[in-house]
Motif scaffolding. Structure first.
Motif, PDB file in Angstrom:
ATOM      1  N   ARG A  11       6.258   6.015  -9.437  1.00 27.02           N
ATOM      2  CA  ARG A  11       7.375   5.905 -10.392  1.00 27.02           C
ATOM      3  C   ARG A  11       8.686   6.334  -9.749  1.00 27.02           C
ATOM      4  NH1 ARG A  11       3.432   8.453 -13.705  1.00 27.02           N
ATOM      5  NH2 ARG A  11       2.413   6.950 -15.102  1.00 27.02           N
ATOM      6  N   ALA A  12       8.630   7.367  -8.950  1.00 27.78           N
ATOM      7  CA  ALA A  12       9.847   7.831  -8.278  1.00 27.78           C
ATOM      8  C   ALA A  12      10.386   6.749  -7.350  1.00 27.78           C
ATOM      9  CB  ALA A  12       9.564   9.116  -7.506  1.00 27.78           C
ATOM     10  N   ARG A  13       9.518   6.050  -6.669  1.00 25.71           N
ATOM     11  CA  ARG A  13       9.955   4.959  -5.785  1.00 25.71           C
ATOM     12  C   ARG A  13      10.564   3.811  -6.590  1.00 25.71           C
ATOM     13  NH1 ARG A  13       4.708   6.316  -3.454  1.00 25.71           N
ATOM     14  NH2 ARG A  13       5.088   7.593  -1.593  1.00 25.71           N
ATOM     15  N   LEU A  14      10.027   3.558  -7.772  1.00 22.63           N
ATOM     16  CA  LEU A  14      10.584   2.496  -8.609  1.00 22.63           C
ATOM     17  C   LEU A  14      11.997   2.831  -9.087  1.00 22.63           C
ATOM     18  CD1 LEU A  14       7.433   1.691 -10.799  1.00 22.63           C
ATOM     19  CD2 LEU A  14       8.413   0.249  -9.007  1.00 22.63           C
ATOM     20  N   ARG A  15      12.303   4.132  -9.141  1.00 21.69           N
ATOM     21  CA  ARG A  15      13.645   4.553  -9.571  1.00 21.69           C
ATOM     22  C   ARG A  15      14.611   4.731  -8.409  1.00 21.69           C
ATOM     23  NH1 ARG A  15      10.455   7.668 -13.471  1.00 21.69           N
ATOM     24  NH2 ARG A  15      10.181   9.282 -11.891  1.00 21.69           N
ATOM     25  N   ASP A  16      14.079   4.909  -7.201  1.00 21.75           N
ATOM     26  CA  ASP A  16      14.905   5.177  -6.027  1.00 21.75           C
ATOM     27  C   ASP A  16      15.492   3.880  -5.470  1.00 21.75           C
ATOM     28  OD1 ASP A  16      15.574   7.167  -3.693  1.00 21.75           O
ATOM     29  OD2 ASP A  16      14.702   5.386  -2.742  1.00 21.75           O
ATOM     30  N   ARG A  17      16.808   3.873  -5.245  1.00 18.64           N
ATOM     31  CA  ARG A  17      17.484   2.638  -4.839  1.00 18.64           C
ATOM     32  C   ARG A  17      16.960   2.113  -3.507  1.00 18.64           C
ATOM     33  NH1 ARG A  17      23.919   2.580  -4.897  1.00 18.64           N
ATOM     34  NH2 ARG A  17      23.404   2.905  -7.099  1.00 18.64           N
ATOM     35  N   GLU A  18      16.802   2.979  -2.521  1.00 21.74           N
ATOM     36  CA  GLU A  18      16.364   2.541  -1.200  1.00 21.74           C
ATOM     37  C   GLU A  18      14.919   2.045  -1.227  1.00 21.74           C
ATOM     38  OE1 GLU A  18      15.711   4.401   3.278  1.00 21.74           O
ATOM     39  OE2 GLU A  18      17.117   5.359   1.893  1.00 21.74           O
ATOM     40  N   ALA A  19      14.041   2.822  -1.884  1.00 22.45           N
ATOM     41  CA  ALA A  19      12.636   2.417  -1.970  1.00 22.45           C
ATOM     42  C   ALA A  19      12.499   1.129  -2.769  1.00 22.45           C
ATOM     43  CB  ALA A  19      11.811   3.533  -2.613  1.00 22.45           C
ATOM     44  N   GLY A  33       0.787  -1.220   0.000  1.00 22.90           N
ATOM     45  CA  GLY A  33       0.000   0.000   0.000  1.00 22.90           C
ATOM     46  C   GLY A  33       0.823   1.276   0.000  1.00 22.90           C
ATOM     47  N   TRP A  34       1.926   1.286   0.770  1.00 24.35           N
ATOM     48  CA  TRP A  34       2.713   2.519   0.869  1.00 24.35           C
ATOM     49  C   TRP A  34       3.321   2.923  -0.468  1.00 24.35           C
ATOM     50  CZ3 TRP A  34       7.764   2.050  -0.593  1.00 24.35           C
ATOM     51  CH2 TRP A  34       8.364   0.783  -0.515  1.00 24.35           C
ATOM     52  N   ALA A  35       3.501   1.965  -1.391  1.00 22.13           N
ATOM     53  CA  ALA A  35       4.114   2.276  -2.685  1.00 22.13           C
ATOM     54  C   ALA A  35       3.207   3.140  -3.552  1.00 22.13           C
ATOM     55  CB  ALA A  35       4.466   0.989  -3.418  1.00 22.13           C
ATOM     56  N   HIS A  36       1.895   3.154  -3.254  1.00 25.21           N
ATOM     57  CA  HIS A  36       0.937   3.897  -4.075  1.00 25.21           C
ATOM     58  C   HIS A  36       0.655   5.299  -3.528  1.00 25.21           C
ATOM     59  CE1 HIS A  36       0.036   0.098  -6.131  1.00 25.21           C
ATOM     60  NE2 HIS A  36      -0.030  -0.458  -4.935  1.00 25.21           N
ATOM     61  N   GLU A  37       1.145   5.596  -2.334  1.00 28.26           N
ATOM     62  CA  GLU A  37       0.835   6.886  -1.714  1.00 28.26           C
ATOM     63  C   GLU A  37       1.384   8.040  -2.547  1.00 28.26           C
ATOM     64  OE1 GLU A  37       2.421   6.692   2.197  1.00 28.26           O
ATOM     65  OE2 GLU A  37       1.019   5.136   2.880  1.00 28.26           O
ATOM     66  N   ASN A  58       9.122   0.577 -16.904  1.00 23.11           N
ATOM     67  CA  ASN A  58       9.361   0.753 -18.338  1.00 23.11           C
ATOM     68  C   ASN A  58       8.136   0.455 -19.192  1.00 23.11           C
ATOM     69  OD1 ASN A  58      12.144   1.287 -17.803  1.00 23.11           O
ATOM     70  ND2 ASN A  58      12.505  -0.910 -17.624  1.00 23.11           N
ATOM     71  N   GLY A  59       7.272  -0.440 -18.704  1.00 24.81           N
ATOM     72  CA  GLY A  59       6.093  -0.813 -19.482  1.00 24.81           C
ATOM     73  C   GLY A  59       4.855  -0.026 -19.138  1.00 24.81           C
ATOM     74  N   GLY A  60       4.846   0.590 -17.949  1.00 21.75           N
ATOM     75  CA  GLY A  60       3.712   1.424 -17.566  1.00 21.75           C
ATOM     76  C   GLY A  60       2.979   0.894 -16.355  1.00 21.75           C
ATOM     77  N   LEU A  61       2.499   1.806 -15.517  1.00 22.95           N
ATOM     78  CA  LEU A  61       1.770   1.422 -14.308  1.00 22.95           C
ATOM     79  C   LEU A  61       0.400   0.831 -14.619  1.00 22.95           C
ATOM     80  CD1 LEU A  61       2.560   4.382 -11.869  1.00 22.95           C
ATOM     81  CD2 LEU A  61       3.587   2.097 -11.915  1.00 22.95           C
ATOM     82  N   ASP A  62      -0.069   0.991 -15.866  1.00 20.27           N
ATOM     83  CA  ASP A  62      -1.354   0.401 -16.237  1.00 20.27           C
ATOM     84  C   ASP A  62      -1.194  -1.019 -16.762  1.00 20.27           C
ATOM     85  OD1 ASP A  62      -0.045   1.136 -18.554  1.00 20.27           O
ATOM     86  OD2 ASP A  62      -1.846   1.883 -19.570  1.00 20.27           O
TER      87      ASP A  62
END
Length: 311
Positions: free
Chosen positions: A83-91, A72-76, A156-160
């Motif tokens: 998308r920023a979390r997907l690019r962030d090393r720690e997240a 759930g926290w990944a969607h906040e 890369n493919g999209g959140l949808d």
């Protein structure tokens, strides 16, 4: 799943409102068989006077967006924050840990091909080559861990990006279908038929649900009688939705009619070819206007928005 049904029933009783359990199922081998308990809870609630019904689709695979695997926290904060979390090393490290913790799509599963081979990419606008392939197959080809592959696909493919997940039991589907207040629903989208290749590999329920019930569950396996199946797809949902003069063949009712051959009717849509139209549907009439004749679409669109309680 038992706690979820209990919660819904409890809310209905405390609020004094009807309850409808939508596309009822038990996901994951650890939950298989629990519909016997949930249906018992529903029967008990009905015996106490609660107005409760449910629906089900006739498949053992679910379908939703791939991002539903994320915690759930990944969607906040919305899509850009995800998308920023997907690019962030720690997240990203936290997300990988969440995906490999043994709970996939909310179901306890091992982190390995037993799980990831059951998750198939259905639509992926940014990476069309992934459509119809399992997460495990994509990860193996890329030489990447499965959890990392899921994050790569989303970034890369999209959140949808969509997925189909094979996680349910045939016995459970049969049991829910047989329940007296269970109705049939596709839980699918209305998809265009003029360019099926553009749709990717969606769940076949969008094209096959109702003829599948008539062919597989009535004629071939006798899970339901023909009369019960028709009722579960017509008058029962119409009554539940408050749509008067629909769902029945009667003088003065709206002429929504399907003429089918019970010996031939069947779904042709499969997980590999999910957009194939059914067979054995001869004629369809909507609001008294023919829309299918001799199995051919006529192009007429006499449908209209139906508001609750007003046909």
């Amino acid at each position: 799943v038992i706690e979820a049904v209990d919660e819904a029933l409890g809310l209905g009783e405390r609020a004094g409102v009807p309850v409808h359990v939508s596309h009822h199922k038990a996901k994951g081998s650890g939950n298989h068989g629990k519909v016997a308990v949930t249906l018992g809870r529903i029967d008990a609630a009905r015996a106490r006077g609660l107005d409760v019904t449910l629906d089900v689709y006739p498949y053992t695979a679910t379908s939703t967006v791939l991002r539903a695997l994320l915690p759930g926290w990944a969607h906040e904060g919305g899509a850009e924050a995800t998308r920023a979390r997907l690019r962030d090393r720690e997240a990203r490290a936290r997300l990988v840990a969440a995906l490999t913790s043994g709970r996939v799509h909310g179901v306890s599963q091992p982190d390995g091909p037993e799980t990831w081979d059951r998750i198939v990419i259905s639509t992926c606008r940014g990476e069309r080559a992934f459509e119809g392939r399992s997460v495990w197959a994509i990860a193996e080809a890329a030489g990447r861990p499965a959890a990392e592959t899921v994050l790569d696909i989303l970034l890369n493919g999209g959140l949808d990006t969509g997925m189909v997940v094979f996680c349910m039991s045939d016995d459970d589907v049969d049991r829910v279908l047989r329940h007296p207040v269970a109705m049939v629903a596709s839980d699918g989208e209305a998809l265009p038929v003029d360019d099926p290749d553009a749709l990717g590999k969606p769940h076949p329920r969008a094209f096959g649900t109702f003829p599948r019930v008539l062919g597989r569950y009535v004629r071939d396996r006798q899970v339901l009688t023909l009369e019960d199946a028709v009722r579960k797809m017509t008058s029962q949902p119409a009554e539940r939705l408050g749509l008067g003069d629909r769902g029945v063949v009667a003088e003065g009712a709206w002429a929504d009619l399907v003429v089918f051959d019970p010996a031939r009717v069947a779904d042709a849509a499969t997980y590999d070819e999910p957009c194939r139209p059914p067979v054995g549907i001869v004629h369809v009439v909507v609001n008294g206007t023919p829309v299918v004749a001799d199995g051919r679409l006529l192009g007429a669109r006499p449908g209209r928005v139906l508001r609750r309680g007003r046909a």
